[in-house]
Design an enzyme around this catalytic site. Structure first.
Site, PDB file in Angstrom:
ATOM      1  N   HIS A  28     -66.819  26.389 -45.627  1.00 15.48           N
ATOM      2  CA  HIS A  28     -66.722  25.053 -45.017  1.00 15.48           C
ATOM      3  C   HIS A  28     -66.464  25.153 -43.516  1.00 15.48           C
ATOM      4  O   HIS A  28     -65.592  24.472 -42.973  1.00 15.48           O
ATOM      5  CB  HIS A  28     -65.611  24.222 -45.687  1.00 15.48           C
ATOM      6  CG  HIS A  28     -65.971  23.771 -47.071  1.00 15.48           C
ATOM      7  ND1 HIS A  28     -66.005  22.464 -47.445  1.00 15.48           N
ATOM      8  CD2 HIS A  28     -66.337  24.457 -48.162  1.00 15.48           C
ATOM      9  CE1 HIS A  28     -66.367  22.351 -48.717  1.00 15.48           C
ATOM     10  NE2 HIS A  28     -66.581  23.569 -49.167  1.00 15.48           N
ATOM     11  N   ASP A  70     -68.361  28.246 -55.850  1.00 15.04           N
ATOM     12  CA  ASP A  70     -67.219  29.173 -55.900  1.00 15.04           C
ATOM     13  C   ASP A  70     -66.443  29.026 -57.211  1.00 15.04           C
ATOM     14  O   ASP A  70     -65.592  29.853 -57.526  1.00 15.04           O
ATOM     15  CB  ASP A  70     -66.287  29.016 -54.692  1.00 15.04           C
ATOM     16  CG  ASP A  70     -65.815  27.605 -54.461  1.00 15.04           C
ATOM     17  OD1 ASP A  70     -66.546  26.667 -54.805  1.00 15.04           O
ATOM     18  OD2 ASP A  70     -64.698  27.428 -53.935  1.00 15.04           O
ATOM     19  N   HIS A  80     -57.884  28.069 -56.611  1.00 18.36           N
ATOM     20  CA  HIS A  80     -57.743  28.989 -55.481  1.00 18.36           C
ATOM     21  C   HIS A  80     -56.248  29.255 -55.293  1.00 18.36           C
ATOM     22  O   HIS A  80     -55.433  28.324 -55.286  1.00 18.36           O
ATOM     23  CB  HIS A  80     -58.230  28.381 -54.163  1.00 18.36           C
ATOM     24  CG  HIS A  80     -59.704  28.130 -54.079  1.00 18.36           C
ATOM     25  ND1 HIS A  80     -60.645  29.128 -54.048  1.00 18.36           N
ATOM     26  CD2 HIS A  80     -60.393  26.966 -53.976  1.00 18.36           C
ATOM     27  CE1 HIS A  80     -61.850  28.600 -53.934  1.00 18.36           C
ATOM     28  NE2 HIS A  80     -61.725  27.287 -53.901  1.00 18.36           N
TER      29      HIS A  80
HETATM   30 FE1  FEO Z   1     -65.057  22.865 -53.716  1.00 16.54          FE
HETATM   31 FE2  FEO Z   1     -63.329  25.687 -54.148  1.00 16.54          FE
HETATM   32  O1  FEO Z   1     -64.816  24.626 -54.070  1.00 16.54           O
END
Ligand code: FEO
Length: 411
Positions: free
Chosen positions: A25, A83, A223
């Site tokens: 990003h 991801d 994450h």
């Molecule tokens: Fe929106 Fe961790 O992907």
């Protein structure tokens, strides 16, 4: 931490630690990240989210050491960004009996990204529950956090929330639990929020509503760290950081119109800003004093300028005003062009060019996509003929809400 790390009874971490400085990003994740996937070894074994597509094959192979993939009954995909869904193709190739569980919007995305058109899908809606044999999953839709198809999953018996991106941190953690990190994760948690969630903070209200009645003993995101201590503190951080400023904001809307369609657009913009408690000054440039309009623009936090198109150009007095803007210091203000048109809408682009010649932050579709990933917000706002239909009204309101959120951001 290795795949098979136990979080709770019959629940295992089966993700991937990525220590690279991952580009993400438009950021460089200097501390790396993890892609947390979870295996629930219940009567109907279930995998919640997968890993980045780069590690899909490795993920499926490691998972195969913990369970026979043919035994897996469900693969829950909370969010389709690669991801987290990226390991699906490799996993689905082995787990051929598994049904993919996701929202309706996610189905075509998964089918097309991973060529999984012929798999079984279980489409879940907000509040649906799924018995996975000894545990029950509850699903809540959380659209636009941070993409449209997103949902979160809650295990009722263990009181564990699996919110995918939400409540994440970007760190290549060796210890899954935040309370074992050896440092306070708050700044990393806030940094993640700001980078990924904050552009979509309007929808944090949906999230807060979705989780307000859940007893949560653990947050297991996709994450970084899992959280099992001070959970209210971390949830409240999202509420606080997404809250709106109480400082009064003002928008100046200036337009010219031929048959009132651009005027109607201006009024829809006005109503949207008023709904967001933002003050509006609305000016028909052909019926107002130019000095008053320039004074309003100078005092505004955001400036919207619209014109109908006639003979491939702007109409009325607008150009006289636009010519003067480049000599004003308008730094720090947001700006956007809009207009109704019948054929090509050249005037809207000309207004945009004039705005680009000022030192205002001019909104563009390209900038919105690059900074937020949103595709339902478009600038300049171009409406063919009258803004009567629902889709046209939504397009105008989406743009106004986007600017409102920028103006009202508390951080
Ligand atoms: Fe929106 Fe961790 O992907």
């Amino acid at each position: 931490m290795k795949p098979g790390f136990k979080l709770a009874k019959d629940i295992y971490w089966v993700g991937k630690i990525d220590e690279r400085e991952v580009p993400f990003h438009r950021l460089l994740l200097t501390k790396g990240t993890t892609y947390n996937s979870y295996l629930l070894k219940t009567g109907k074994p279930t995998v919640i989210d997968t890993v980045d597509m780069e590690f899909g094959r490795e993920f499926a192979e490691q998972l195969s050491e913990l369970i026979d993939p043919l035994d897996i009954q469900y693969i829950v995909i909370n969010h389709t960004e690669p991801d987290h869904s990226g390991g699906l193709a490799a996993l689905a190739g082995k787990a051929t009996n598994a049904t993919i569980v996701c929202t309706e919007i996610a189905v075509p995305e998964i089918q097309q990204m991973y060529k999984l058109q012929h798999r079984n899908y279980l489409v879940v809606k907000d509040g649906d529950q799924l018995d996975i044999g000894g545990k029950t999953l509850l699903f809540k839709e959380t659209p636009y956090l941070h993409t449209e198809e997103t949902m979160i999953t809650y295990c009722i018996e263990d009181k564990i929330l699996f919110p995918c991106d939400i409540f994440s941190t970007h760190i290549a953690v060796e210890k899954l639990f935040a309370d074992e990190a050896g440092f306070d994760i708050t700044e990393d948690f806030k940094g993640y929020y700001q980078a990924i969630i904050h552009p979509h903070r309007r929808y944090v209200r949906t999230l807060m509503e979705a989780i307000k009645d859940l007893e949560i003993d653990m947050i297991a995101p996709s994450h970084g760290f899992a959280i099992r201590q001070d959970i209210p503190k971390f949830i409240n951080l999202y509420a606080e950081l997404s809250s709106e400023t109480t400082v009064g904001k003002k928008v100046s809307i200036v337009y010219t119109t031929i048959k009132n369609s651009t005027k109607k657009m201006a009024h829809i913009l006005q109503d949207s800003f008023l709904e967001n408690n933002i003050e509006v000054e609305l000016w028909d440039a052909d019926k107002s004093d130019e000095a008053d309009i320039l004074k309003s623009i100078a005092a505004a936090d955001a400036v919207f300028i619209g014109s109908s198109t006639k003979y491939a150009d702007m109409t009325g007095n607008l150009e006289s005003i636009l010519l003067k803007l480049k000599d004003l210091n308008l730094e720090g203000k947001l700006a956007a062009a809009f207009g109704s048109y019948g054929w090509s809408g050249e005037a809207i682009e000309v207004v945009q060019d004039y705005l680009n010649g000022t030192n205002m932050a001019v909104q563009s579709t390209s900038h919105v996509i690059k900074t937020t990933g949103m595709t339902h917000v478009e600038f300049p706002i171009r409406i063919r003929f009258s803004p009567k239909e629902k889709e046209k009204i939504s397009k105008i309101k989406n743009a106004a809400e986007f600017v409102s959120d920028l103006l009202l951001s508390a951080i």
